[in-house]
Design a protein around this motif. Structure first.
Motif, short mmCIF file in Angstrom:
data_model
loop_
_atom_site.label_atom_id
_atom_site.label_comp_id
_atom_site.label_asym_id
_atom_site.label_seq_id
_atom_site.Cartn_x
_atom_site.Cartn_y
_atom_site.Cartn_z
N LEU A 175 3.33 4.14 -10.76
CA LEU A 175 3.18 3.27 -9.59
C LEU A 175 2.03 2.30 -9.78
CD1 LEU A 175 3.71 5.88 -6.70
CD2 LEU A 175 5.25 3.97 -7.28
N SER A 176 0.94 2.78 -10.41
CA SER A 176 -0.25 1.94 -10.52
C SER A 176 0.01 0.75 -11.45
CB SER A 176 -1.45 2.76 -11.00
OG SER A 176 -1.24 3.17 -12.33
N ASP A 179 9.96 -1.21 -13.19
CA ASP A 179 8.95 -0.94 -12.16
C ASP A 179 9.41 0.21 -11.27
OD1 ASP A 179 7.19 -1.00 -10.06
OD2 ASP A 179 7.54 -3.10 -9.53
N LEU A 180 8.69 1.33 -11.30
CA LEU A 180 9.06 2.49 -10.49
C LEU A 180 9.03 2.16 -9.01
CD1 LEU A 180 9.66 5.57 -10.16
CD2 LEU A 180 7.18 5.92 -10.07
N ASN A 186 0.86 -1.18 0.00
CA ASN A 186 0.00 0.00 0.00
C ASN A 186 0.89 1.23 0.00
OD1 ASN A 186 -2.27 -1.64 0.20
ND2 ASN A 186 -2.05 -1.74 2.45
N VAL A 187 0.61 2.13 -0.93
CA VAL A 187 1.46 3.30 -1.11
C VAL A 187 0.63 4.57 -0.98
CG1 VAL A 187 2.97 4.52 -2.75
CG2 VAL A 187 3.02 2.01 -2.63
N LYS A 218 -0.68 -2.95 -4.15
CA LYS A 218 -2.04 -3.37 -3.81
C LYS A 218 -2.94 -2.14 -3.89
CE LYS A 218 -4.38 -5.56 0.00
NZ LYS A 218 -4.08 -5.39 1.42
N SER A 219 -2.75 -1.17 -2.99
CA SER A 219 -3.59 0.03 -3.03
C SER A 219 -2.72 1.27 -3.13
CB SER A 219 -4.43 0.15 -1.75
OG SER A 219 -5.28 -0.95 -1.66
N LEU A 220 -3.17 2.21 -3.97
CA LEU A 220 -2.48 3.48 -4.11
C LEU A 220 -3.41 4.59 -3.64
CD1 LEU A 220 -0.03 5.15 -5.10
CD2 LEU A 220 -1.10 5.17 -7.38
#
Ligand code: AMP
Ligand code: GLY
Length: 429
Positions: A19-20, A302-303, A2-3, A26-28
């Protein structure tokens, strides 16, 4: 994972978009975000200056990583406060963020460690500053020491301009940011933006970019946060990039570590490529805006993994892959920017614009009102595209812009002129 991403501009939309796409995500969440970011993240109305509210949100939502977009929270110590609360954060500490927060600090560091930059002096009163200006050749560059949202720099062509700039700073035009000033030599050359991830010890270069700071075509009009950008910067050959790494970036990383304030995050060097080689104009302690938009368009890796490697201090064994394509972005701003922009006007046609091959649209200052999309800032949209060449990317961007219906906006029609001239075989210049 989770970011939580902090910020609300085009830079943050581009970071959220990258990022997405991460398989680790999982969740942004994004605080506060904008209408475009809301398409790839859950926007949360947190006050990013309230560090304890941020920490509480992170605990409640099991945030594994916070990514800080803009400089102000970094200089205000958001990384220190969240780290103290046990939360992982991508970005420099307050002490390391002085590389952007105080121009005098950075100039002194350059002097102490032999990092090439314009010759300079620091002042805390107008009398001494004017005496120095009178003794040195023009033009001179007068800078407020602290954060001034890109407005604290004056290139003084005459003694009167220099005195006016000195008086404006000490007269409070930039608030506390102008309590001290730096006066420096004017550097001749071509500007470029250089980015590196830094984990305290190691620096990993990212792609290069060039932006256009003036508001209007032909590099005229007032300075802005940036009206467009492209990557790569043709002036940054592999040899020049290696010189920047060995003469500027690595010595800075070593200096900050030696002082007990190791730098972690993304380090953005504003450079002048002079006849003698690269010289540092200034450091920023975050991604550039709109440079991040073109960097994210070109990043293949991948960022999120890269940001984690930075925070975890393992960049020494990390690598990034980039698309060979060029990328270019044009900023659509509300009329009045960089002064007082007209807000609340409706924008139409983004769906049609986004259908142009290779195009991505990043929102910088928008909000939704029901189904309507409204302008909500100075810089409002970034239309970006990849292409095999800068010219191809440019053609795609302007084709997309022609499909956008927003009479209250304006944009530059010559973004990328220098690189496109080089592609055509014109003399560099
Ligand atoms: P800064 O906010 O320090 O990046 O300065 C804003 C802009 O002013 C830069 O992007 C340059 O175009 C210009 N500038 C700043 N310092 C110098 C310098 N020493 N010589 C020439 N141009 C400069
Ligand atoms: N585009 C310039 C900056 O982000 O500071």
């Amino acid at each position: 994972m989770n970011v939580l991403l902090l910020g609300s501009g085009g830079r943050e939309h581009a970071l959220a978009w990258a990022l997405s796409a991460s398989p680790l995500l999982k969740s942004l969440y994004c605080a506060p975000g904008n209408a475009g970011i809301a398409e790839v993240a859950q926007c949360v109305p947190l006050d990013i200056a309230d560090h304890s509210a941020l920490a509480a949100f992170c605990r409640e939502n099991r945030i594994d990583l916070v990514v800080v977009g803009p400089e102000a929270p970094l200089v205000a110590g958001v990384v220190d406060d969240l780290t103290a609360a046990g939360i992982k954060v991508f970005g420099p500490s307050r002490a390391a963020a002085r590389l952007e927060g105080s121009k005098g600090f950075t100039k002194d560091l350059c002097r102490e460690f032999g990092i090439p930059t314009a010759t300079y002096a620091r002042f805390s009163n107008a009398g001494d500053a004017k005496a120095y200006a009178a003794r040195h050749p023009l033009p001179l560059v007068v800078k407020a020491d602290g954060l001034a949202a890109g407005k604290g720099v004056v290139i003084a062509e005459t003694k009167e301009d220099a005195e006016k700039a000195i008086d404006a700073c000490f007269g409070g035009s930039f608030g506390p940011a102008g309590a001290e000033i730096v006066i420096e030599e004017f550097l001749q050359g071509e500007e470029a933006s250089f980015f590196a991830l830094v984990d305290g010890k190691h620096a990993l270069p990212l792609a290069t970019a060039q932006d256009h700071k003036r508001a209007f075509d032909g590099e005229t009009g007032p300075n802005t946060g940036g009206m467009g950008a492209y990557s790569p910067a043709p002036v940054m050959t592999p040899e020049m990039s290696e010189r920047v790494m060995s003469e500027i970036i690595r010595p800075t990383v070593a200096a900050m570590a030696a002082r007990g304030t190791p730098y972690k995050g993304v380090l953005y060097a504003g450079l002048m490529i002079t006849a003698e080689g690269p010289k540092l104009i200034e450091y920023n302690v975050r991604f550039g805006d709109p440079e991040a938009q073109v960097l994210m368009m070109r990043l293949k890796s991948d960022l999120l993994a890269a940001l984690l490697a930075t925070v975890d201090g393992v960049l020494g064994s990390f690598d990034l892959r980039w698309h060979d394509d060029a990328a270019l972005t044009v900023v659509l701003a509300a009329k009045g920017y960089p002064g007082t922009p007209v807000k609340g006007t409706e924008i139409r046609g983004l769906e049609e614009a986004a259908m142009v091959p290779g195009v991505e649209i990043f929102h910088a200052g928008t909000r939704r009102d029901g189904t309507r999309l409204l302008a909500n800032g100075g810089r409002v949209l970034n239309v970006a595209a990849r292409g095999r060449t800068v010219s191809e990317a440019r053609d795609r961007v302007y084709e997309a812009i022609s499909r956008i219906d927003w009479p209250e906006g304006f944009y530059r029609r010559d973004i990328g002129w220098r690189a496109i001239g080089r592609e055509r075989g014109d003399q560099p210049g």
